[in-house]
Design a protein around this motif. Structure first.
Motif, PDB file in Angstrom:
ATOM      1  N   UNK A   1       0.957  44.640 -52.902  1.00 27.32           N
ATOM      2  CA  UNK A   1       1.542  43.289 -52.915  1.00 27.32           C
ATOM      3  C   UNK A   1       2.512  43.085 -51.756  1.00 27.32           C
ATOM      4  N   UNK A   2       3.303  44.106 -51.456  1.00 24.44           N
ATOM      5  CA  UNK A   2       4.260  44.021 -50.355  1.00 24.44           C
ATOM      6  C   UNK A   2       3.542  43.818 -49.023  1.00 24.44           C
ATOM      7  N   UNK A   3       2.527  44.617 -48.765  1.00 31.84           N
ATOM      8  CA  UNK A   3       1.827  44.526 -47.481  1.00 31.84           C
ATOM      9  C   UNK A   3       0.992  43.253 -47.370  1.00 31.84           C
ATOM     10  N   UNK A   4       0.403  42.813 -48.478  1.00 29.54           N
ATOM     11  CA  UNK A   4      -0.351  41.544 -48.462  1.00 29.54           C
ATOM     12  C   UNK A   4       0.597  40.372 -48.197  1.00 29.54           C
ATOM     13  N   UNK A   5       1.759  40.364 -48.856  1.00 34.56           N
ATOM     14  CA  UNK A   5       2.704  39.257 -48.647  1.00 34.56           C
ATOM     15  C   UNK A   5       3.211  39.240 -47.206  1.00 34.56           C
ATOM     16  N   UNK A   6       3.443  40.401 -46.625  1.00 28.46           N
ATOM     17  CA  UNK A   6       3.916  40.457 -45.236  1.00 28.46           C
ATOM     18  C   UNK A   6       2.814  40.041 -44.268  1.00 28.46           C
ATOM     19  N   UNK A   7       1.577  40.439 -44.537  1.00 30.08           N
ATOM     20  CA  UNK A   7       0.459  40.015 -43.684  1.00 30.08           C
ATOM     21  C   UNK A   7       0.294  38.501 -43.744  1.00 30.08           C
ATOM     22  N   UNK A   8       0.454  37.929 -44.926  1.00 24.92           N
ATOM     23  CA  UNK A   8       0.339  36.481 -45.083  1.00 24.92           C
ATOM     24  C   UNK A   8       1.456  35.753 -44.332  1.00 24.92           C
ATOM     25  N   UNK A   9       2.680  36.245 -44.499  1.00 24.32           N
ATOM     26  CA  UNK A   9       3.839  35.598 -43.858  1.00 24.32           C
ATOM     27  C   UNK A   9       3.754  35.718 -42.332  1.00 24.32           C
ATOM     28  N   UNK A  10       3.342  36.883 -41.848  1.00 27.66           N
ATOM     29  CA  UNK A  10       3.283  37.091 -40.398  1.00 27.66           C
ATOM     30  C   UNK A  10       2.023  36.501 -39.779  1.00 27.66           C
ATOM     31  N   UNK A  11       0.892  36.572 -40.484  1.00 25.52           N
ATOM     32  CA  UNK A  11      -0.379  36.120 -39.927  1.00 25.52           C
ATOM     33  C   UNK A  11      -0.691  34.675 -40.255  1.00 25.52           C
ATOM     34  N   UNK A  12      -1.001  34.411 -41.492  1.00 23.60           N
ATOM     35  CA  UNK A  12      -1.442  33.075 -41.918  1.00 23.60           C
ATOM     36  C   UNK A  12      -0.343  32.034 -41.731  1.00 23.60           C
ATOM     37  N   UNK A  13       0.837  32.334 -42.236  1.00 24.18           N
ATOM     38  CA  UNK A  13       1.947  31.379 -42.171  1.00 24.18           C
ATOM     39  C   UNK A  13       2.615  31.367 -40.792  1.00 24.18           C
ATOM     40  N   UNK A  14       2.441  32.453 -40.042  1.00 23.49           N
ATOM     41  CA  UNK A  14       3.037  32.595 -38.710  1.00 23.49           C
ATOM     42  C   UNK A  14       4.548  32.333 -38.743  1.00 23.49           C
ATOM     43  N   UNK A  15       5.207  32.918 -39.727  1.00 20.59           N
ATOM     44  CA  UNK A  15       6.634  32.676 -39.946  1.00 20.59           C
ATOM     45  C   UNK A  15       7.492  33.179 -38.797  1.00 20.59           C
ATOM     46  N   UNK A  16       7.014  34.197 -38.065  1.00 19.07           N
ATOM     47  CA  UNK A  16       7.786  34.727 -36.939  1.00 19.07           C
ATOM     48  C   UNK A  16       8.076  33.640 -35.910  1.00 19.07           C
ATOM     49  N   UNK A  17       7.157  32.711 -35.736  1.00 19.50           N
ATOM     50  CA  UNK A  17       7.363  31.618 -34.779  1.00 19.50           C
ATOM     51  C   UNK A  17       7.993  30.384 -35.427  1.00 19.50           C
ATOM     52  N   UNK A  18       7.750  30.194 -36.715  1.00 21.61           N
ATOM     53  CA  UNK A  18       8.244  28.996 -37.397  1.00 21.61           C
ATOM     54  C   UNK A  18       9.690  29.121 -37.855  1.00 21.61           C
ATOM     55  N   UNK A  19      10.175  30.347 -38.056  1.00 22.97           N
ATOM     56  CA  UNK A  19      11.560  30.546 -38.473  1.00 22.97           C
ATOM     57  C   UNK A  19      11.775  30.413 -39.954  1.00 22.97           C
ATOM     58  N   UNK A  20      11.966  29.181 -40.440  1.00 20.18           N
ATOM     59  CA  UNK A  20      12.220  28.922 -41.854  1.00 20.18           C
ATOM     60  C   UNK A  20      11.286  27.840 -42.369  1.00 20.18           C
ATOM     61  N   UNK A  21      10.740  28.080 -43.573  1.00 23.38           N
ATOM     62  CA  UNK A  21       9.863  27.111 -44.213  1.00 23.38           C
ATOM     63  C   UNK A  21      10.390  26.876 -45.627  1.00 23.38           C
TER      64      UNK A  21
END
Length: 161
Positions: free
Chosen positions: A21-41
């Motif tokens: 669950x931890x690795x899937x959530x991080x893959x989703x946040x970093x990949x699909x959601x692209x949170x690294x570029x978006x900052x805060x959602x």
């Protein structure tokens, strides 16, 4: 070598689930959601997803800005997980097994991040509640809940034989 108890297997299964669950959530946040570029959602109410790369240990303490410290923290996390795996092997109570499984999974999940990225990916942000100023992840939550379960289990009275 002694056999693994039924609760020991439960601890191992829970640890594997936490890592997944931890690795899937991080893959989703970093990949699909692209949170690294978006900052805060914003998600709902006080819950936001905010990308924070944590180079330190719990809650950003003890910064690990050098590669030697990074790999020492990875080794420490894996070492702790191995000790807890040995402890869980003999677990006779579900509460202690659950606590151990959560801490093992959280430690390994964050160690994977540190090895892959050089820092732990934190993204769950409830700072707007006003009393919890840290950003965390699934592994951090699992470690915290696991420690609480272990503390509660340690205060439990043994039943007479």
């Amino acid at each position: 070598m002694s056999r693994v108890t039924r609760h020991g297997w439960s601890a191992y299964g829970l640890a594997a689930l936490v890592i997944l669950l931890d690795q899937i959530s991080k893959a989703w946040v970093l990949g699909v959601l692209n949170l690294a570029e978006r900052g805060t959602v914003p998600v709902i109410g006080p819950l936001h997803l905010t990308m924070v790369w944590n180079q330190g240990v719990s809650f950003g303490l003890l910064k690990a800005e050098h590669d030697l410290v990074r790999w020492a923290l990875v080794a420490f996390s894996v070492g702790v997980a191995l000790l807890l795996i040995a402890w869980a092997r003999k677990s006779e109570r579900l509460t202690s097994a659950a606590g151990l499984g959560l801490v093992i999974g959280g430690a390994v999940g964050n160690a994977i991040d540190r090895a892959r990225f050089g820092a732990v990916a934190d993204f769950i942000d409830v700072q707007r509640l006003g009393f919890f100023p840290w950003v965390f992840n699934v592994a951090d939550a699992a470690i915290t809940i696991g420690v609480v379960l272990l503390l509660l289990d340690s205060m439990r009275r043994e039943r007479p034989a």
